[in-house]
Design a protein around this motif. Structure first.
Motif, PDB file in Angstrom:
ATOM      1  N   ILE A  14       4.678  -0.132   3.253  1.00 30.77           N
ATOM      2  CA  ILE A  14       4.077   0.096   1.918  1.00 30.77           C
ATOM      3  C   ILE A  14       5.145  -0.083   0.838  1.00 30.77           C
ATOM      4  N   THR A  15       6.342   0.459   1.101  1.00 30.30           N
ATOM      5  CA  THR A  15       7.434   0.348   0.123  1.00 30.30           C
ATOM      6  C   THR A  15       7.753  -1.121  -0.154  1.00 30.30           C
ATOM      7  N   VAL A  16       7.785  -1.929   0.899  1.00 32.23           N
ATOM      8  CA  VAL A  16       8.076  -3.356   0.714  1.00 32.23           C
ATOM      9  C   VAL A  16       6.981  -4.008  -0.134  1.00 32.23           C
ATOM     10  N   LEU A  17       5.733  -3.683   0.189  1.00 33.40           N
ATOM     11  CA  LEU A  17       4.614  -4.262  -0.575  1.00 33.40           C
ATOM     12  C   LEU A  17       4.653  -3.819  -2.037  1.00 33.40           C
ATOM     13  N   ASP A  18       4.920  -2.513  -2.269  1.00 33.65           N
ATOM     14  CA  ASP A  18       4.971  -1.995  -3.649  1.00 33.65           C
ATOM     15  C   ASP A  18       6.043  -2.712  -4.446  1.00 33.65           C
TER      16      ASP A  18
END
Ligand SMILES: O=C(O)C(=O)C[C@]1(C(=O)O)C=C[C@@H](O)C=C1
Length: 394
Positions: A14-18
């Motif tokens: 999720i962090t990478v996508l955000d």
């Protein structure tokens, strides 16, 4: 546990996508700045609601294919478009006013850190300045004096609220100033009951509040029995006092965001009489600004008519005949002249436009006094509606 359900692993993804989303937002922002440059060249209005509607309908359709709810897609992209429009406006305003003070601005406002005026200053300058030098004041008069004397560049003043109406003191001060209104910003006011220690509503004996929030939360306060109200000069002052007391029997009315600066937390949220509670602030400065032609402009006038019947109607007819929309009319007594009124008019027109210049000339002939308080960009961006058919089957 399978890797698919490993919480830490999922969060990493999720962090990478955000991060990617942020980068895409920034890329889009940079592109819309190029749009603004192109529009500056062609003198085309910033807002193109047909383009917005087409864009939203296409995104809703594409979103549905990906299993995304139409309302979710609409609200995300309306926020993105609002940011895009406000950014473009801020850029075009810089071009139209090359002498504007940046990147550091000094601003006077009511209260201290955390007051609603403080939050409005930060929001307003977030896309216009890199650094704000803040001066909290005890009264509206003090704010005006600081700007007039050149101690600060700007003053931020609340002028009207959707629950409690116009702020008369500010209107009265505007009658006697040489300052110009150079901007406006409308902020949602989300009143909460804030406390400095863990407690419950039944333990609260004293509530600290500024007069405005107090009147805007009267329904909630009427329901609380045996509570004493302690009036304060500003919300920030009230929050500072509650922080110092560290007492489970005291609370303050303020915003959750402002309260965080005083380590306060919300005991009750949304306590205002009206769920939709907004305050419009004006920004005053010694020098007027020019509003770029691509941006919708508002001009604030004050005028005094004679005492003859229909004098105000005559003035309003001048606006009507020139096709100028009036978005606000307010009246205040003229000091020292009992029963005579000063009228305050906000009209949706650029002071540079020939239509408004003609209108002002006509008004000058039929009024005893007329003055332009300022011309500034309309900051309120009403969201473009999407056709019901696009939202259907959401
Ligand atoms: O395409 C434009 O004309 C833009 O200004 C960009 C944009 C957007 O952000 O997508 C913003 C404002 C307009 O009302 C339409 C679209």
């Amino acid at each position: 546990m399978s890797e698919e359900l490993d919480l830490n692993k999922i969060r990493e993804k999720i962090t990478v996508l955000d991060q990617k989303l942020l980068e895409l937002f920034a890329q889009r922002r940079a592109l819309t700045l190029n749009v603004a440059k192109s529009k500056a060249h062609q003198i085309r209005p910033v807002r193109d609601q047909q383009r917005e509607q087409e864009l939203l309908v296409r995104l809703i359709t594409e979103g549905k294919k990906l299993g995304l709810d139409a309302h979710y897609v609409t609200s995300i992209f309306q926020t993105i478009i609002e940011d895009s429009v406000l950014n473009q406006q801020a850029y075009l305003q810089q071009l139209a006013n090359p002498n504007i003070q940046v990147p550091t601005v000094s601003v006077a406002f009511l209260g201290d850190k955390g007051s609603y005026s403080y939050l409005a200053c930060h929001k307003y300058f977030s896309r216009r300045a890199e650094k704000i030098i803040e001066t909290g004041c005890q009264s509206f008069g003090e704010i005006m004096q600081l700007v007039e004397a050149g101690h600060v560049d700007y003053g931020m003043l609340p002028i009207e609220n959707t629950s409690s109406g116009s702020i008369n003191e500010v209107y009265d001060i505007l009658q006697h100033t040489n300052l110009s209104i150079v901007g406006e910003i409308t902020r949602p006011i989300e009143h909460c009951l804030l406390t400095s220690v863990n407690t419950s509503l039944d333990k609260i004996k004293t509530i600290y509040a500024h007069g405005q929030p107090f009147s805007q939360c009267s329904n909630f306060l009427d329901k609380q029995q045996g509570i004493r109200i302690e009036y304060c000069d500003s919300t920030a002052d009230a929050m500072a006092r509650v922080y110092e007391l560290q007492d489970e029997t005291v609370a303050v009315i303020g915003s959750e965001e402002g309260g965080q600066l005083y380590k306060l937390h919300a005991l009750e949220k949304a306590i205002a009489n009206q769920a939709e509670n907004h305050t419009r602030f004006i920004l005053v400065s010694r020098k007027p600004v020019e509003v770029a032609e691509q941006i919708p402009a508002k001009t604030t006038l004050i005028l005094a008519t004679g005492q003859n019947p229909g004098a105000l109607v005559e003035c309003l007819l001048v606006l009507k005949n020139n096709g100028i929309n009036m978005c606000k009319l307010e009246s205040r007594p003229i000091q020292g002249r009992p029963w005579e009124e000063m009228f305050y008019l906000d009209v949706e027109a650029n002071l540079k436009s020939l239509t408004l210049q003609d209108t002002l000339r006509e008004l000058t002939v039929i009024t005893n006094f007329i003055k332009v308080l300022g011309c500034y960009p309309i900051e309120h961006i009403s969201p473009t509606k999407v056709p019901g058919s696009a939202l259907a089957d959401a």
